[in-house]
Write an enzyme that holds these catalytic residues in place. Structure first.
Site, PDB file in Angstrom:
ATOM      1  N   ARG A 152      43.182  47.041  37.501  1.00 21.16           N
ATOM      2  CA  ARG A 152      42.653  48.403  37.454  1.00 21.16           C
ATOM      3  C   ARG A 152      43.721  49.385  37.898  1.00 21.16           C
ATOM      4  O   ARG A 152      44.284  49.281  38.977  1.00 21.16           O
ATOM      5  CB  ARG A 152      41.421  48.532  38.348  1.00 21.16           C
ATOM      6  CG  ARG A 152      40.755  49.891  38.211  1.00 21.16           C
ATOM      7  CD  ARG A 152      39.439  49.963  38.935  1.00 21.16           C
ATOM      8  NE  ARG A 152      38.749  51.212  38.608  1.00 21.16           N
ATOM      9  CZ  ARG A 152      37.604  51.589  39.148  1.00 21.16           C
ATOM     10  NH1 ARG A 152      37.010  50.809  40.009  1.00 21.16           N
ATOM     11  NH2 ARG A 152      37.043  52.716  38.807  1.00 21.16           N
TER      12      ARG A 152
ATOM     13  N   GLY B   1      27.823  53.469  55.041  1.00 21.38           N
ATOM     14  CA  GLY B   1      28.787  52.401  55.259  1.00 21.38           C
ATOM     15  C   GLY B   1      29.030  51.609  53.979  1.00 21.38           C
ATOM     16  O   GLY B   1      28.485  51.912  52.923  1.00 21.38           O
TER      17      GLY B   1
ATOM     18  N   GLN C 158      29.095  46.166  50.317  1.00 20.56           N
ATOM     19  CA  GLN C 158      29.740  44.927  49.871  1.00 20.56           C
ATOM     20  C   GLN C 158      31.139  44.847  50.457  1.00 20.56           C
ATOM     21  O   GLN C 158      31.958  45.749  50.267  1.00 20.56           O
ATOM     22  CB  GLN C 158      29.804  44.885  48.341  1.00 20.56           C
ATOM     23  CG  GLN C 158      30.401  43.596  47.808  1.00 20.56           C
ATOM     24  CD  GLN C 158      30.405  43.583  46.281  1.00 20.56           C
ATOM     25  OE1 GLN C 158      29.960  44.521  45.650  1.00 20.56           O
ATOM     26  NE2 GLN C 158      30.916  42.505  45.704  1.00 20.56           N
TER      27      GLN C 158
ATOM     28  N   GLU D 270      39.373  47.514  45.775  1.00 22.29           N
ATOM     29  CA  GLU D 270      40.322  48.588  46.095  1.00 22.29           C
ATOM     30  C   GLU D 270      39.649  49.958  46.058  1.00 22.29           C
ATOM     31  O   GLU D 270      39.966  50.841  46.853  1.00 22.29           O
ATOM     32  CB  GLU D 270      41.503  48.559  45.131  1.00 22.29           C
ATOM     33  CG  GLU D 270      42.553  49.616  45.449  1.00 22.29           C
ATOM     34  CD  GLU D 270      43.790  49.523  44.577  1.00 22.29           C
ATOM     35  OE1 GLU D 270      44.504  50.543  44.452  1.00 22.29           O
ATOM     36  OE2 GLU D 270      44.040  48.442  44.009  1.00 22.29           O
ATOM     37  N   ARG D 271      38.695  50.141  45.125  1.00 24.93           N
ATOM     38  CA  ARG D 271      38.009  51.432  45.046  1.00 24.93           C
ATOM     39  C   ARG D 271      37.229  51.711  46.333  1.00 24.93           C
ATOM     40  O   ARG D 271      37.231  52.831  46.846  1.00 24.93           O
ATOM     41  CB  ARG D 271      37.068  51.464  43.835  1.00 24.93           C
ATOM     42  CG  ARG D 271      36.470  52.829  43.548  1.00 24.93           C
ATOM     43  CD  ARG D 271      35.774  52.834  42.195  1.00 24.93           C
ATOM     44  NE  ARG D 271      34.542  52.061  42.235  1.00 24.93           N
ATOM     45  CZ  ARG D 271      33.327  52.596  42.292  1.00 24.93           C
ATOM     46  NH1 ARG D 271      33.177  53.908  42.323  1.00 24.93           N
ATOM     47  NH2 ARG D 271      32.255  51.841  42.315  1.00 24.93           N
TER      48      ARG D 271
ATOM     49  N   GLU E 240      35.852  40.206  38.954  1.00 21.90           N
ATOM     50  CA  GLU E 240      34.989  41.176  39.635  1.00 21.90           C
ATOM     51  C   GLU E 240      34.933  42.496  38.872  1.00 21.90           C
ATOM     52  O   GLU E 240      33.872  43.079  38.686  1.00 21.90           O
ATOM     53  CB  GLU E 240      35.501  41.438  41.055  1.00 21.90           C
ATOM     54  CG  GLU E 240      34.445  42.138  41.895  1.00 21.90           C
ATOM     55  CD  GLU E 240      34.987  43.261  42.773  1.00 21.90           C
ATOM     56  OE1 GLU E 240      34.340  43.549  43.777  1.00 21.90           O
ATOM     57  OE2 GLU E 240      36.016  43.856  42.434  1.00 21.90           O
ATOM     58  N   ASN E 241      36.095  42.947  38.403  1.00 18.44           N
ATOM     59  CA  ASN E 241      36.128  44.221  37.694  1.00 18.44           C
ATOM     60  C   ASN E 241      35.402  44.159  36.358  1.00 18.44           C
ATOM     61  O   ASN E 241      34.732  45.107  35.960  1.00 18.44           O
ATOM     62  CB  ASN E 241      37.577  44.670  37.480  1.00 18.44           C
ATOM     63  CG  ASN E 241      38.185  45.295  38.721  1.00 18.44           C
ATOM     64  OD1 ASN E 241      37.756  46.342  39.172  1.00 18.44           O
ATOM     65  ND2 ASN E 241      39.172  44.643  39.290  1.00 18.44           N
TER      66      ASN E 241
ATOM     67  N   ALA F 106      32.041  46.105  35.259  1.00 18.84           N
ATOM     68  CA  ALA F 106      32.393  47.075  34.209  1.00 18.84           C
ATOM     69  C   ALA F 106      33.258  48.201  34.773  1.00 18.84           C
ATOM     70  O   ALA F 106      33.131  49.362  34.390  1.00 18.84           O
ATOM     71  CB  ALA F 106      31.143  47.651  33.544  1.00 18.84           C
TER      72      ALA F 106
END
Length: 293
Positions: free
Chosen positions: A52, A71, A74, A93-94, A126-127, A131
C-alpha cells in the site's frame, strides 16, 4: 619553570576526549511489550515493502478522530526490526499513522517473528481482505512476490483466497502506461475497464473516451476490439427506408386489435413483425389470443 595554564587545559581536554573514545557505545534501549500488549508508538517503523502506497488524507483524519475517542480496536501486526529495539509494521500502517495524528503514545500490537517473504504475504492478504489496496497496488504486491520469492500465480491465488484468473487479470494492469495507471489509482477508471485496454493500440485515447462517455465494460471491450482507424470514427446510423401507406395502415390495425405496439419490417424476400409489450400480463394476454385463434 611555571607550566603554561593553556597547556594544562589542552591536556585535560585531550584526556576527556580519549576517555569518551574508550567508553563503550551506549546500547539501544530494549523495548518490552507492556502487559496490555502495547508498545510505544515511537519505536514502530513502516514496512518499506508495504504494497500500500497511497493513504487518503480525509480517511486518515476520520480514523484519527475515531481512535482518539475509542482507541484502536484491532492491534497492529509487527515484527522485530533489524535495528535493535525497534519493530517493523507488517499490517496496520494506516492505524499507526492515524494513531500518531490522534496523539497516542502507545498502541496495541501483535508481534510475529517472520521472514521478509511471510511479512509481505501477510501485508498483502490483510490489505486485500480489507479492500484497502487499489488495483495497481494489489498488482504490484503480487509482482513483488513473484519477482523476489518465486511465487506462481496459482500460489498467489491460494494464499489470498482468489482465483488464478483474478491474479492474472490483476497483473495485466501493470502492462498499461502510467497515465492509465494513475486513472485507476484515483478511481476515474475501474480495473474492469482498464483490462480491456491492455491490448489496445492507443489505450490512453480509448481510456479518455470511456471516461467521457461513461461507457460500460462491455462497451469498452467492443471499442477496444475495433481497428485503430475506426476507434475515433463515429459511424453514421443508416437511414431506414420510408414505409408505404399499406404497411403503416397494417401496423395501425394490428396495434389497435392487440393493444400493443406492432412494427412491420417488410423486405423484398419476406420480413418480420415485432410486437412490444411492457408487462408480463400483456404477454400472457397476447399468448392467450394467439392460442384462441
Amino acid at each position: 619553570m611555571t607550566e603554561d595554564p593553556s597547556k594544562r587545559r589542552l591536556g585535560r581536554g585531550l584526556a576527556a576526549l580519549i576517555g569518551e573514545i574508550d567508553r563503550p557505545a551506549a546500547q539501544p534501549q530494549e523495548v518490552k511489550v507492556a502487559a496490555d500488549g502495547s508498545l510505544p508508538i515511537e519505536f514502530l517503523s513502516p514496512n518499506p515493502h508495504n504494497p500500500r502506497r497511497s493513504f487518503d488524507e480525509e480517511e486518515l483524519s476520520e480514523l484519527a478522530q475515531s481512535i482518539g475517542k475509542h482507541g484502536i480496536v484491532q492491534p497492529v501486526v509487527v515484527r522485530p526490526a533489524r535495528e535493535q529495539g525497534r519493530y517493523e509494521i507488517i499490517a496496520g500502517e494506516r492505524r499507526w499513522r492515524a494513531s500518531q495524528r490522534a496523539g497516542l503514545v502507545e498502541i496495541p500490537v501483535i508481534i510475529r517473528n517472520v521472514d521478509d517473504r511471510t511479512a509481505l504475504e501477510l501485508a498483502i492478504v490483510e490489505n486485500v481482505q480489507r479492500a484497502d489496496l487499489n488495483p495497481i497496488e494489489e498488482a504490484q504486491g503480487y509482482q513483488q512476490l513473484i519477482d523476489e520469492h518465486s511465487y506462481t500465480q496459482a500460489d498467489l491465488g491460494q494464499i489470498i483466497g482468489k482465483s488464478r484468473s483474478h491474479v492474472a487479470n490483476t497483473l495485466r494492469l501493470l502492462k498499461l502506461p502510467d497515465p492509465i495507471r494513475d486513472m485507476i489509482v484515483n478511481g476515474s477508471l475501474s480495473a474492469g475497464h482498464a483490462r480491456t485496454l491492455v491490448t489496445a493500440q492507443d489505450p490512453a485515447a480509448l481510456a479518455q473516451r470511456i471516461v467521457e462517455g461513461g461507457l460500460s465494460v462491455r462497451q469498452a471491450e467492443a471499442l477496444a476490439q475495433q481497428p485503430a482507424n475506426e476507434n475515433n470514427v463515429v459511424k453514421a446510423t443508416p437511414q431506414r427506408a420510408e414505409k408505404d401507406a399499406d404497411t403503416l395502415a397494417l401496423e395501425k390495425l394490428l396495434s389497435d386489435v392487440s393493444g400493443l405496439k406492432v412494427v412491420i419490417n417488410h423486405k423484398e424476400n419476406g420480413g418480420e413483425v415485432r410486437i412490444a409489450y411492457r408487462t408480463l400480463d400483456q404477454l400472457d394476454e397476447l399468448c392467450r389470443r394467439l392460442q384462441a385463434s
